[in-house]
Design an enzyme around this catalytic site. Structure first.
Site, short mmCIF file in Angstrom:
data_model
loop_
_atom_site.label_atom_id
_atom_site.label_comp_id
_atom_site.label_asym_id
_atom_site.label_seq_id
_atom_site.Cartn_x
_atom_site.Cartn_y
_atom_site.Cartn_z
N GLU A 140 -65.79 26.93 26.49
CA GLU A 140 -66.11 26.95 27.92
C GLU A 140 -66.69 25.60 28.31
OE1 GLU A 140 -68.60 30.26 27.28
OE2 GLU A 140 -70.42 29.07 27.15
N LYS A 142 -69.09 22.53 29.34
CA LYS A 142 -70.49 22.16 29.19
C LYS A 142 -70.93 21.63 30.56
CE LYS A 142 -73.65 19.61 26.17
NZ LYS A 142 -74.58 19.35 27.24
N ASP A 144 -72.91 20.12 33.54
CA ASP A 144 -73.86 19.01 33.57
C ASP A 144 -74.86 19.22 34.70
OD1 ASP A 144 -75.08 16.70 32.88
OD2 ASP A 144 -73.53 15.36 33.63
N TYR A 253 -74.11 31.47 30.61
CA TYR A 253 -73.22 31.29 29.47
C TYR A 253 -73.75 31.92 28.19
CZ TYR A 253 -76.31 27.25 29.07
OH TYR A 253 -77.41 26.44 29.03
N LYS A 357 -68.16 16.48 23.35
CA LYS A 357 -68.60 15.62 24.47
C LYS A 357 -67.44 14.75 24.96
CE LYS A 357 -72.60 14.79 25.41
NZ LYS A 357 -74.00 14.76 25.12
N CYS A 451 -69.59 -16.81 57.87
CA CYS A 451 -68.39 -16.23 57.28
C CYS A 451 -67.89 -17.12 56.15
CB CYS A 451 -67.30 -16.07 58.35
SG CYS A 451 -65.73 -15.50 57.65
N CYS A 454 -64.17 -18.49 57.62
CA CYS A 454 -64.04 -19.34 58.81
C CYS A 454 -65.36 -19.99 59.23
CB CYS A 454 -63.45 -18.55 59.98
SG CYS A 454 -64.61 -17.36 60.69
N CYS A 469 -68.39 -10.99 60.85
CA CYS A 469 -67.85 -12.23 61.41
C CYS A 469 -67.14 -11.81 62.69
CB CYS A 469 -66.85 -12.83 60.42
SG CYS A 469 -65.73 -14.02 61.18
N CYS A 474 -60.34 -15.30 62.74
CA CYS A 474 -60.67 -15.57 61.33
C CYS A 474 -59.47 -15.20 60.46
CB CYS A 474 -61.90 -14.76 60.93
SG CYS A 474 -62.26 -14.79 59.17
#
Ligand code: IVH
Length: 716
Positions: A140, A142, A144, A253, A357, A451, A454, A469, A474
């Site tokens: 099943e 694991k 987290d 579980y 894991k 910028c 430009c 900008c 540009c």
């Protein structure tokens, strides 16, 4: 607790220990074991007490394994306070402490099929069984999240606790009681169980987690780093309503302890772990669901031997991202409860179970430098360039730093070692810099004032996170606007993507959006990697795009805030795109859902003569500016079958997809909503309808329809 210097030392020492080979003799082993104990204890403190680890879980596990190996070889080196002799602790002084009915152990870890085979062999050795015999396992996820222990007495939930140090946990009953997936009453007595302790995991669904963080961002609160932190933090708040607001769920579980109503300590006839979980499901608990006999679908499976276990684990490693919850591995358990009893446990973990894991999803690496990229509306995005690092199977060398505040809030500096994470299907991001590893050479990141392309001075609006900008000419912006223009959600020009735009731009063929519609296909056919066929395909795709509904064209213009939805709304209101040139503010305010900021942006776009000239040029090249059938709002007459009603679909539908059903409902005048409440008129139930159906029935005001009844109502 630890000074900065100590922390830096312990971190460096960890890396050294990880890279080192096993000790050659007893003296070396003794020194090695002492260092491992020191570093592991430090990492446990970072993880459990601070909730802020500095190494990946994988690295921690490797250190732990090295210590275990030395202690196995030289048992005289085991000390009473070695990390292998106790389970780690997350206790604080804020909660009442309670003793678990049986100790909550940890799990041993495995990383590949080879490790699993060793595990299987160890069990057979313990049991004195022949190597060729198959042992059945239940596998099943694991989960987290945060571990919890629930005690039921006479069918009532009487106590809930965190894992704590394994023997004693923090009492968090009021918090757990807010969690809807934890039944407050469960019929254990019918099974002859007077008192039971269940183990499980409190966890937040990934999509809910994203919404939680969106909400926090909107409220200017610090974001949660990941679903696990949000869940464990939520379990341990002093305010149960805060727990409730995080919408934490709990999977169970394990049935850790049960007293038979008549006979002390005798488990009822459950025989297997799988039966136990199934029973808990029947009692109303949330459990991992069974895979179908063919092996697909569910996340829990009874495997007939260790090879099947390995295959199932590998399958889930590949599809973990598509699962609704964060999982960091699978747990493999001997299915037969009697066999479990016979193999028993060590002080640290049961011998009958092991965690498989998944590959690490966090890693540390160096931040080398920061690029500042200019977006299609001139927003400047800082992008961190990293020393390449492996993360869950992909190499990460570049991650977005979002904006100036992100850098400032996290205090990220050039040369920092940073913790990078890839959570679920989320793109990689920097969790934090490792401040304890700084040596003073790190440099502050200076956000540019001009910028980078430009050189126009950048501006930042008061209510926006981005520096921008504002020079519409540009070059960087023009390029980004062309890339957006051809993209899927905009003009959707098939076969035309970022790399082609960049290539044609470099060849000097593209200077503005209009140029896209006057490309020379003969020249394109001559390009390396193109040829007649692809040039013709591109031409056809561009010709087709010219006929697009104007909502696509509007969205393709890169007007700030003019997204897909707003473009659709505007397109429904105009006969021709050029009409917008004459619209004033008042005209915009007459449209629901079009706000003042967008209004301002559209007006400004059309006030710029260059933009108007560009649109006229595109029109002369054949790009459609007229409202099309697709742009017109679908007239819904008041006598449409579901006019003015709200509707919700639940469970799996047999005759159509969810999207199709919703479109049908909309065409019939209904509005799709997402939750069962007093506002809901119709609930259409497919197969396996669950809590929504129950809630609607309880309300009594909702009309419940089957799929066929719905189809009949909307006329097919
Ligand atoms: S069984 C006696 N099953 O993993 C065996 N644990 O390192 C106890 N976990 O903190 C654990 N999903 O909270 C088991 N399906 C699962 C699990 C699971 C997550 C957690 C557990 C514990 C850690 C063990």
């Amino acid at each position: 607790m630890y000074s900065k210097e100590e922390q830096r030392h312990l971190f460096d020492l960890s890396k050294k220990l990880l890279a080192a080979a096993g000790p050659a003799d007893f003296t070396a082993a003794a020194a090695n074991a002492a260092e491992l104990r020191q570093t592991i204890t430090y990492h446990e403190w970072r993880y459990y007490a601070l909730n802020d680890p500095v190494v990946s879980d994988f690295e921690y596990d490797m250190l732990y394994k090295k210590l275990q190996a030395i202690e196995a070889q030289f048992p005289e080196l085991v000390t009473p306070n070695s990390p292998t002799q106790r389970v780690s602790s997350d206790l604080t002084e804020d909660f009442a402490q309670v003793e678990h009915l049986t100790p909550m152990l940890s799990l041993d870890n495995s990383y590949d099929a080879e490790d699993l085979k060793d595990f299987d062999e160890r069990i057979k050795n313990y049991l004195g069984l022949p190597a060729e015999l198959d042992i059945e396992y239940c596998v099943e996820p694991k989960f987290d999240g945060g571990t919890i222990a629930l005690v039921y007495e006479n069918d009532q939930l009487v106590r809930a606790a965190t894992r704590g140090n394994g023997a004693i946990g923090d009492e968090i009953t009021p918090n757990i009681r807010t969690m809807r997936s934890v039944p407050l009453k469960a019929g254990f007595s019918e099974m002859g169980i007077a008192k039971a302790e269940l183990r499980g995991e409190a966890i937040i669904r990934k999509d809910i987690f994203l919404k939680l963080n969106e909400q926090r961002a909107a409220d200017d609160q610090i974001l949660f780093a990941n679903p696990r932190n949000a869940a464990t933090g939520g379990l341990r708040t002093k305010d149960p309503s805060e727990t409730a607001s995080r919408r934490i769920e709990a999977f169970v579980y394990q049935l850790g302890y049960a007293i038979d109503a008549n006979e002390d300590n005798a488990l009822p006839k459950l025989e297997t772990h799988d039966n136990t979980i199934e029973l808990l499901g029947k009692l109303g608990f949330k459990i991992p669901l069974h895979a179908t006999p063919a092996g697909s679908g569910g996340e829990r499976k009874v495997c007939k031997n260790i090879a099947e276990v390995a295959a199932f684990c590998v399958e889930w490693q590949a599809k973990r991202d598509s699962y609704a919850y964060e999982i960091d591995g699978m747990v493999v358990k001997v299915n037969d409860l009697q066999l479990q009893q016979r193999v028993g446990s060590t002080a640290h973990h049961p011998r009958w179970a092991i965690a498989f894991k998944f590959k690490a999803k966090q890693a540390t690496t160096k931040l080398l430098h920061v690029d500042f990229q200019v977006g299609k509306i001139g927003s400047i995005t800082p992008v961190a360039k990293l020393e390449p690092v492996q993360l869950a199977g992909v190499t990460v060398s570049s991650v977005s730093l979002h904006n100036e505040d992100f850098i400032k809030n996290k205090d990220i500096r050039l040369g920092d070692t940073v913790l990078v994470e890839r959570a679920g299907d989320v793109i990689p991001y920097i969790v934090k810099p490792m401040e304890e590893l700084r040596d003073g050479s790190e440099q502050e990141i200076h956000f540019p004032t001009h910028c980078p392309v430009c050189h126009t001075p950048l501006v930042r609006a008061e209510d926006e996170a981005a520096w921008r900008c504002e020079n519409p000419d540009c070059e960087a912006q023009i390029l980004q606007r062309m890339i957006h223009h051809v993209s899927k959600h905009a003009m959707d020009i098939d076969g035309f993507g970022e790399s082609q735009i960049e290539r044609f731009y470099r060849l000097g063929w593209l200077h503005s959006l209009a140029d896209i519609y006057r490309l020379d296909y003969d020249k394109i056919a001559q390009l390396e990697g193109f040829g007649e066929r692809s040039a013709t395909n591109l031409k056809n795709a561009i010709e087709k795009a010219k006929q697009n509904p104007i909502r696509r064209l509007l969205h393709s213009l890169s007007i700030h805030h003019l997204g897909i939805k707003a473009s659709k709304i505007l397109a429904a209101e105009i006969g021709n795109v050029m009409e917008l040139k004459d619209w004033d503010e008042e005209r915009f305010t007459r449209i629901k859902d079009i706000g003042p900021v967008l209004t301002h942006n559209v007006i400004r776009f059309f006030q710029n003569e260059k933009n108007v000239a560009l649109l006229l040029e595109m029109e002369s090249l054949g790009v459609n500016m007229q409202q099309t059938e697709e742009d017109r709002p679908k007239a819904i007459s008041a006598d449409a079958p579901l006019a003015g009603k709200t509707i919700l679909f639940t469970g799996s539908l047999a005759k159509m997809g969810r999207k199709e059903a919703q479109a049908k409902a909309e065409a019939a005048g209904a509005k799709n909503i997402s939750a069962v409440s007093g506002n809901l008129n119709y609930l259409v139930v497919g197969e396996d309808a669950g809590s929504k159906l129950k809630k609607a029935q309880a309300l009594g005001t909702v009309t419940i329809l089957t799929e066929d009844e719905f189809l009949e109502l909307v006329g097919g």
